[in-house]
Structures are given as structure tokens and as C-alpha cells.
Design a protein around this motif. Structure first.
Motif, PDB file in Angstrom:
ATOM      1  N   UNK A  61     -15.029  -5.722   4.879  1.00  0.00           N
ATOM      2  CA  UNK A  61     -14.875  -4.667   3.874  1.00  0.00           C
ATOM      3  C   UNK A  61     -14.808  -3.290   4.521  1.00  0.00           C
ATOM      4  N   UNK A  62     -14.108  -2.386   3.849  1.00  0.00           N
ATOM      5  CA  UNK A  62     -14.060  -0.994   4.289  1.00  0.00           C
ATOM      6  C   UNK A  62     -15.278  -0.268   3.737  1.00  0.00           C
ATOM      7  N   UNK A  63     -15.407   0.999   4.064  1.00  0.00           N
ATOM      8  CA  UNK A  63     -16.439   1.817   3.445  1.00  0.00           C
ATOM      9  C   UNK A  63     -15.987   2.161   2.032  1.00  0.00           C
ATOM     10  N   UNK A  64     -16.938   2.553   1.209  1.00  0.00           N
ATOM     11  CA  UNK A  64     -16.622   2.876  -0.181  1.00  0.00           C
ATOM     12  C   UNK A  64     -15.853   4.185  -0.295  1.00  0.00           C
ATOM     13  N   UNK A  65     -14.933   4.209  -1.207  1.00  0.00           N
ATOM     14  CA  UNK A  65     -14.211   5.412  -1.587  1.00  0.00           C
ATOM     15  C   UNK A  65     -14.286   5.543  -3.100  1.00  0.00           C
ATOM     16  N   UNK A  66     -13.651   6.540  -3.640  1.00  0.00           N
ATOM     17  CA  UNK A  66     -13.701   6.751  -5.084  1.00  0.00           C
ATOM     18  C   UNK A  66     -12.809   5.762  -5.821  1.00  0.00           C
ATOM     19  N   UNK A  67     -11.541   5.690  -5.446  1.00  0.00           N
ATOM     20  CA  UNK A  67     -10.600   4.792  -6.136  1.00  0.00           C
ATOM     21  C   UNK A  67      -9.496   4.400  -5.165  1.00  0.00           C
ATOM     22  N   UNK A  68      -9.234   3.111  -5.080  1.00  0.00           N
ATOM     23  CA  UNK A  68      -8.203   2.583  -4.182  1.00  0.00           C
ATOM     24  C   UNK A  68      -7.193   1.758  -4.974  1.00  0.00           C
ATOM     25  N   UNK A  69      -5.980   1.719  -4.470  1.00  0.00           N
ATOM     26  CA  UNK A  69      -4.942   0.836  -5.010  1.00  0.00           C
ATOM     27  C   UNK A  69      -4.357   0.059  -3.837  1.00  0.00           C
ATOM     28  N   UNK A  70      -4.240  -1.243  -4.022  1.00  0.00           N
ATOM     29  CA  UNK A  70      -3.658  -2.123  -3.012  1.00  0.00           C
ATOM     30  C   UNK A  70      -2.141  -1.958  -3.026  1.00  0.00           C
ATOM     31  N   UNK A  71      -1.521  -2.001  -1.858  1.00  0.00           N
ATOM     32  CA  UNK A  71      -0.053  -1.919  -1.778  1.00  0.00           C
ATOM     33  C   UNK A  71       0.461  -3.062  -0.912  1.00  0.00           C
ATOM     34  N   UNK A  72       1.701  -3.468  -1.211  1.00  0.00           N
ATOM     35  CA  UNK A  72       2.351  -4.474  -0.381  1.00  0.00           C
ATOM     36  C   UNK A  72       3.782  -4.042  -0.132  1.00  0.00           C
ATOM     37  N   UNK A  73       4.176  -4.092   1.142  1.00  0.00           N
ATOM     38  CA  UNK A  73       5.533  -3.744   1.545  1.00  0.00           C
ATOM     39  C   UNK A  73       6.471  -4.885   1.145  1.00  0.00           C
ATOM     40  N   UNK A  74       7.537  -4.541   0.433  1.00  0.00           N
ATOM     41  CA  UNK A  74       8.484  -5.559  -0.028  1.00  0.00           C
ATOM     42  C   UNK A  74       9.218  -6.244   1.115  1.00  0.00           C
ATOM     43  N   UNK A  75       9.482  -5.528   2.196  1.00  0.00           N
ATOM     44  CA  UNK A  75      10.311  -6.084   3.260  1.00  0.00           C
ATOM     45  C   UNK A  75       9.558  -7.039   4.191  1.00  0.00           C
ATOM     46  N   UNK A  76       8.313  -6.697   4.534  1.00  0.00           N
ATOM     47  CA  UNK A  76       7.613  -7.541   5.500  1.00  0.00           C
ATOM     48  C   UNK A  76       6.299  -8.131   4.982  1.00  0.00           C
ATOM     49  N   UNK A  77       5.918  -7.822   3.735  1.00  0.00           N
ATOM     50  CA  UNK A  77       4.703  -8.384   3.149  1.00  0.00           C
ATOM     51  C   UNK A  77       3.416  -7.723   3.597  1.00  0.00           C
ATOM     52  N   UNK A  78       3.508  -6.666   4.425  1.00  0.00           N
ATOM     53  CA  UNK A  78       2.328  -5.982   4.934  1.00  0.00           C
ATOM     54  C   UNK A  78       1.495  -5.425   3.776  1.00  0.00           C
ATOM     55  N   UNK A  79       0.192  -5.724   3.793  1.00  0.00           N
ATOM     56  CA  UNK A  79      -0.717  -5.284   2.730  1.00  0.00           C
ATOM     57  C   UNK A  79      -1.590  -4.157   3.258  1.00  0.00           C
ATOM     58  N   UNK A  80      -1.749  -3.122   2.461  1.00  0.00           N
ATOM     59  CA  UNK A  80      -2.591  -1.994   2.807  1.00  0.00           C
ATOM     60  C   UNK A  80      -3.182  -1.424   1.514  1.00  0.00           C
ATOM     61  N   UNK A  81      -3.717  -0.242   1.588  1.00  0.00           N
ATOM     62  CA  UNK A  81      -4.251   0.424   0.403  1.00  0.00           C
ATOM     63  C   UNK A  81      -4.213   1.920   0.621  1.00  0.00           C
ATOM     64  N   UNK A  82      -4.295   2.654  -0.457  1.00  0.00           N
ATOM     65  CA  UNK A  82      -4.447   4.105  -0.379  1.00  0.00           C
ATOM     66  C   UNK A  82      -5.353   4.522  -1.513  1.00  0.00           C
ATOM     67  N   UNK A  83      -5.994   5.649  -1.341  1.00  0.00           N
ATOM     68  CA  UNK A  83      -6.924   6.050  -2.384  1.00  0.00           C
ATOM     69  C   UNK A  83      -7.518   7.407  -2.153  1.00  0.00           C
ATOM     70  N   UNK A  84      -8.612   7.619  -2.840  1.00  0.00           N
ATOM     71  CA  UNK A  84      -9.316   8.892  -2.817  1.00  0.00           C
ATOM     72  C   UNK A  84     -10.727   8.702  -2.293  1.00  0.00           C
ATOM     73  N   UNK A  85     -11.189   9.677  -1.533  1.00  0.00           N
ATOM     74  CA  UNK A  85     -12.593   9.655  -1.121  1.00  0.00           C
ATOM     75  C   UNK A  85     -13.386  10.432  -2.175  1.00  0.00           C
ATOM     76  N   UNK A  86     -14.675  10.285  -2.126  1.00  0.00           N
ATOM     77  CA  UNK A  86     -15.522  10.976  -3.099  1.00  0.00           C
ATOM     78  C   UNK A  86     -15.595  12.473  -2.827  1.00  0.00           C
TER      79      UNK A  86
END
Length: 173
Positions: A61-86
Motif C-alpha cells: 500500500x501507498x501512504x494515505x492521501x485525500x482522494x485518488x483515482x486509479x488509471x489504466x493506459x489503453x495501449x499497454x495496460x499500465x496501471x497507476x493513480x493520481x490524486x490529492x494530498x491532504x
């Protein structure tokens, strides 16, 4: 390279599973990704299947943030996330909201956005100074602490009022 936001991966059962994930030099396996949300905020989680014994490894697990959304790249399937810190500012929330579908965020994530906005607004005109208190008497230190406690109480009260207003405005109570 286009990425899609994924809102329904909330635990291992609903996780995004990536096949053909590298394990060591030669082996391939599966990896599961999701965003865990609780009262502390959001955190990015993943779990890898051990191809040698076919058992899932411990969750990372990562450290806690305020709000995250999971993302997936359509071309290679790479999964990541982006979000906001508190610690982000209200302008960061507005910028982040242009990249996500607000209606698909859960209630706890929406409440975190209200917290960031309230804190940011309450700290807007606050000036922070560092004061050397080494030469102060005990009375001077006590008076300074009492004044700081009063200011902190007022700031907390204002932030709580703004937070409550945001919750009501967004129908989160």
C-alpha cells in the motif's frame, strides 16, 4: 497514449487485474490494483500472484492521501493513480476535478475534498512567523502559548464551519 479513469476498483474483489506481469527474469504472473478508501483517506494498493506456488503475496500500500483515482493506459495496460494530498490547496482540488467524474467519487472522497477546501480557505490569510523564545521568561512563554491557543481555536472553528457548509452544500450529511 490515452488513460482511462477507473472508479469501481475498491478492494481485491473488484480490483483491476493485469496479466503477464513480470516476476523475476523469466516468469510472468498477475497483479491486482485498487484504491482503498476509509476515514483516513485513500491509498493505492496492489497484490501480486506468486507464480511458483499460485498464492497471492501480501498487499502493498501507498501512504494515505485525500482522494485518488486509479488509471489504466489503453495501449499497454499500465496501471497507476493520481490524486490529492491532504496538504493541497483549493485550486489544486478544482484542477483535479477537471480530470475526474465527480459523481463517481464515493462519499468519503467527496468529504476529503471538502476538508481540503475548508483548510485552504481558513489558512488563506494566515502569516507564519518563527520566534526565538530562548530568552523569554516562563510568564512570557505562557502568555505567548495562550495567545497561540486562542488563534488556533479560532482557525479550527472557522475551518469546521466551512467544512460543515461544504458537506451540507454537497448533500454529504
Amino acid at each position: 497514449m490515452s488513460k482511462k479513469n477507473i472508479y469501481n476498483a475498491k478492494n481485491f474483489e473488484t480490483a483491476v487485474i493485469v496479466d503477464n506481469y513480470p516476476w523475476g527474469f523469466r516468469l510472468k504472473t498477475k497483479r491486482a490494483y485498487w484504491i482503498e478508501t476509509n476515514s483516513k483517506g485513500d491509498r493505492f494498493c496492489y497484490q501480486t500472484l506468486n507464480p511458483k506456488n499460485n498464492k497471492w503475496c501480501a498487499v502493498k500500500t501507498s501512504t494515505y492521501g485525500a482522494a485518488f483515482v486509479l488509471t489504466q493506459d489503453d495501449s499497454n495496460g499500465y496501471v497507476s493513480y493520481f490524486g490529492l494530498s491532504k496538504c493541497d490547496a483549493a485550486k489544486d482540488v478544482e484542477s483535479w476535478l477537471t480530470k475526474v467524474d465527480y459523481e463517481q467519487l464515493n462519499t468519503l472522497q467527496k468529504k476529503q475534498l471538502c476538508k481540503i477546501k475548508a483548510f485552504s480557505k481558513s489558512m488563506e490569510n494566515v502569516k507564519i512567523e518563527f520566534v526565538n523564545t530562548t530568552a523569554w521568561s516562563d510568564e512570557e512563554r505562557a502568555a505567548h502559548k495562550a495567545k497561540q491557543d486562542e488563534i488556533n481555536g479560532k482557525l479550527a472553528g472557522y475551518a469546521n464551519k466551512l467544512y460543515g457548509s461544504c458537506l451540507v452544500k454537497n448533500k454529504l450529511v
